[in-house]
Design an enzyme around this catalytic site. Structure first.
Site, PDB file in Angstrom:
ATOM      1  N   HIS A  23       6.478  44.299  55.204  1.00  0.00           N
ATOM      2  CA  HIS A  23       5.178  43.651  55.423  1.00  0.00           C
ATOM      3  C   HIS A  23       4.813  43.793  56.891  1.00  0.00           C
ATOM      4  O   HIS A  23       5.104  42.924  57.711  1.00  0.00           O
ATOM      5  CB  HIS A  23       5.261  42.180  54.979  1.00  0.00           C
ATOM      6  CG  HIS A  23       3.956  41.435  55.028  1.00  0.00           C
ATOM      7  ND1 HIS A  23       3.735  40.279  54.313  1.00  0.00           N
ATOM      8  CD2 HIS A  23       2.808  41.662  55.713  1.00  0.00           C
ATOM      9  CE1 HIS A  23       2.510  39.831  54.556  1.00  0.00           C
ATOM     10  NE2 HIS A  23       1.937  40.648  55.419  1.00  0.00           N
ATOM     11  N   HIS A  25       1.348  45.301  58.975  1.00  0.00           N
ATOM     12  CA  HIS A  25       0.032  45.957  59.004  1.00  0.00           C
ATOM     13  C   HIS A  25       0.055  46.859  60.232  1.00  0.00           C
ATOM     14  O   HIS A  25       0.185  46.362  61.360  1.00  0.00           O
ATOM     15  CB  HIS A  25      -1.085  44.926  59.133  1.00  0.00           C
ATOM     16  CG  HIS A  25      -1.076  43.926  58.011  1.00  0.00           C
ATOM     17  ND1 HIS A  25      -1.877  44.056  56.895  1.00  0.00           N
ATOM     18  CD2 HIS A  25      -0.346  42.802  57.822  1.00  0.00           C
ATOM     19  CE1 HIS A  25      -1.643  43.042  56.080  1.00  0.00           C
ATOM     20  NE2 HIS A  25      -0.713  42.271  56.612  1.00  0.00           N
ATOM     21  N   HIS A 203      -1.303  40.020  49.093  1.00  0.00           N
ATOM     22  CA  HIS A 203      -1.130  38.787  49.858  1.00  0.00           C
ATOM     23  C   HIS A 203      -1.582  37.627  48.968  1.00  0.00           C
ATOM     24  O   HIS A 203      -2.680  37.677  48.403  1.00  0.00           O
ATOM     25  CB  HIS A 203      -2.011  38.793  51.109  1.00  0.00           C
ATOM     26  CG  HIS A 203      -1.499  39.642  52.235  1.00  0.00           C
ATOM     27  ND1 HIS A 203      -1.169  40.960  52.096  1.00  0.00           N
ATOM     28  CD2 HIS A 203      -1.281  39.345  53.541  1.00  0.00           C
ATOM     29  CE1 HIS A 203      -0.764  41.440  53.269  1.00  0.00           C
ATOM     30  NE2 HIS A 203      -0.826  40.482  54.168  1.00  0.00           N
ATOM     31  N   GLU A 206      -0.558  32.457  51.256  1.00  0.00           N
ATOM     32  CA  GLU A 206      -0.385  32.315  52.712  1.00  0.00           C
ATOM     33  C   GLU A 206      -1.228  31.105  53.111  1.00  0.00           C
ATOM     34  O   GLU A 206      -0.705  30.040  53.415  1.00  0.00           O
ATOM     35  CB  GLU A 206      -0.843  33.590  53.438  1.00  0.00           C
ATOM     36  CG  GLU A 206      -0.779  33.516  54.963  1.00  0.00           C
ATOM     37  CD  GLU A 206      -1.402  34.726  55.669  1.00  0.00           C
ATOM     38  OE1 GLU A 206      -2.194  35.460  55.055  1.00  0.00           O
ATOM     39  OE2 GLU A 206      -1.105  34.919  56.873  1.00  0.00           O
ATOM     40  N   ASP A 284       4.604  41.211  60.011  1.00  0.00           N
ATOM     41  CA  ASP A 284       3.169  41.081  59.711  1.00  0.00           C
ATOM     42  C   ASP A 284       2.296  41.839  60.712  1.00  0.00           C
ATOM     43  O   ASP A 284       1.837  42.946  60.412  1.00  0.00           O
ATOM     44  CB  ASP A 284       2.762  39.607  59.630  1.00  0.00           C
ATOM     45  CG  ASP A 284       1.585  39.348  58.712  1.00  0.00           C
ATOM     46  OD1 ASP A 284       1.105  40.296  58.072  1.00  0.00           O
ATOM     47  OD2 ASP A 284       1.140  38.177  58.629  1.00  0.00           O
ATOM     48  N   ASP A 285       2.022  41.222  61.864  1.00  0.00           N
ATOM     49  CA  ASP A 285       1.183  41.852  62.902  1.00  0.00           C
ATOM     50  C   ASP A 285       1.866  41.627  64.253  1.00  0.00           C
ATOM     51  O   ASP A 285       1.436  40.772  65.040  1.00  0.00           O
ATOM     52  CB  ASP A 285      -0.213  41.223  62.902  1.00  0.00           C
ATOM     53  CG  ASP A 285      -0.922  41.398  61.575  1.00  0.00           C
ATOM     54  OD1 ASP A 285      -1.425  42.498  61.310  1.00  0.00           O
ATOM     55  OD2 ASP A 285      -0.926  40.435  60.782  1.00  0.00           O
TER      56      ASP A 285
END
Ligand code: HPA
Ligand code: ZN
Length: 345
Positions: A23, A25, A203, A206, A284-285
């Site tokens: 996961h 991005h 997703h 969340e 994630d980011d």
């Protein structure tokens, strides 16, 4: 690789163990320095005066306040080499974290909306994936994410643009603003994707309610849930996820930065594992949330004293088991993992 000694600190073990990231991005790995370099290279004007000013804006109150800045950051990506440079920078970080396999999300609509052809995006990313395999020994796959704040029609159009490049990506996902954009909005697009033999993730849970996780399972027929931490609000859903061995790709630092949990010590990852869920740890980011994968592991294990070597092993094993690769590759990674943990368990 040497085996674990009894006194090796947990942090060293967390860093050293082989792991997969499921996961991430790729646009969320764009560091402020690279944003400024690409802005200059491409003649794109930025709203921020300096790297420091941009970084100072990374104080988010929820998912949407992050997404606004994240999409602005991506505006510097115009050429194939920009996408290559971004992904290559991620792979170098991944190698340093002992990531042996990564499944990268990319958001084509963020780019095609600005007039960047789909082909430019996927060629640059694919090239970086190839080079990561050759030079860093990292295997990787691409997963196309649909932006859920856009329409079903837009998603279908994006899928059509992607079809000539079908062999370059293995699956589709669903990201962006969760609340008010339930999985049901994309039921038909995902049905078409399943017919094309694509892997399916989304997703859910969340910021959105547990019912969105149920929709992702029932309507989209996902093979993994991205985030999913709000499943605990519905015990029967937790039981189902355990029974179906449905992986959750959990992102601890992201969850704190986007205020899903107030503090890392409040995070429910240890509880999820304890209940038998197939949880994994992911970044994630990472350029926006304060750390790449090992940083997520280290801070999480520091914040949650229930987590030790056994849980570290389980999380790494889960990351391999939940990946979309052939059995033989999973088995080979498990052997590496067993070797690193040695007699520690
Ligand atoms: N949630 C939803 N969409 C996203 C995220 C996220 O954490 N990161 C990038 N797009
Ligand atoms: Zn995400």
């Amino acid at each position: 690789m040497t085996t674990l000694t009894h006194h090796e600190p947990l942090n060293a073990l967390l860093r050293r163990m082989p792991k997969a990231e499921l996961h991430i991005h790729i646009e969320g790995s764009l560091e402020p320095e690279l944003i400024f370099r690409l802005a200059q290279r491409n003649g794109v004007a930025l709203k921020y005066e300096s790297v420091e000013a941009l970084r100072a804006a990374y104080a988010f109150k929820d998912l949407q306040s992050f997404l606004d800045i994240y999409y602005a950051g991506a505006s510097v990506l115009l050429k194939e080499e920009d996408f290559f440079d971004m992904a290559w920078a991620y792979f170098e970080r991944a190698a340093a974290d002992n990531i042996v396999h990564a499944e990268l999300f990319f958001d084509p609509q963020t780019h095609t909306e600005r007039g960047v052809p789909f082909e430019t995006v996927i060629r640059g990313l694919h090239h970086a994936c190839q080079r990561a395999h050759q030079e860093l020994g990292i295997s990787s796959r691409l997963i196309l994410c649909f932006l859920r704040h856009l329409s079903e029609e837009d998603a279908f159009r994006t899928l059509e643009q992607a079809l000539p490049w079908r062999q370059y990506f293995i699956g589709v996902g669903l990201d962006s603003s969760e609340r008010g954009h339930p999985p049901s909005k994309f039921e038909r697009v995902f049905a078409r994707c399943r017919d094309l033999g694509l892997h399916i993730v989304a997703h859910a849970g969340e910021e959105g309610p547990p019912e969105y996780i149920e929709e992702a399972l029932d309507l989209l027929k996902v093979e993994r849930i991205d985030h999913g931490v709000r499943c605990v609000e519905k015990p029967e859903l937790v039981q189902r996820l355990v029974r179906e061995r449905m992986p959750l790709t959990v992102c601890p630092l992201s969850n704190v930065k986007l205020r899903v949990f107030d503090r890392l010590s409040d995070h429910n990852l240890a509880a999820l594992l304890e209940q038998g869920l197939v949880a994994t740890v992911n970044s994630d980011d990472p350029a926006y949330f304060g750390g790449y994968l090992n940083q997520n592991f280290i801070e999480l294990f520091e914040a949650l004293p229930q987590l030790g070597a056994r849980e570290a092993y389980q999380l790494a094993l889960n990351s391999f088991e939940a990946s979309f690769v052939e059995r033989a590759a999973k088995d080979a990674w498990k052997q590496q993992l067993d070797h690193v943990f040695g007699a520690a368990l």
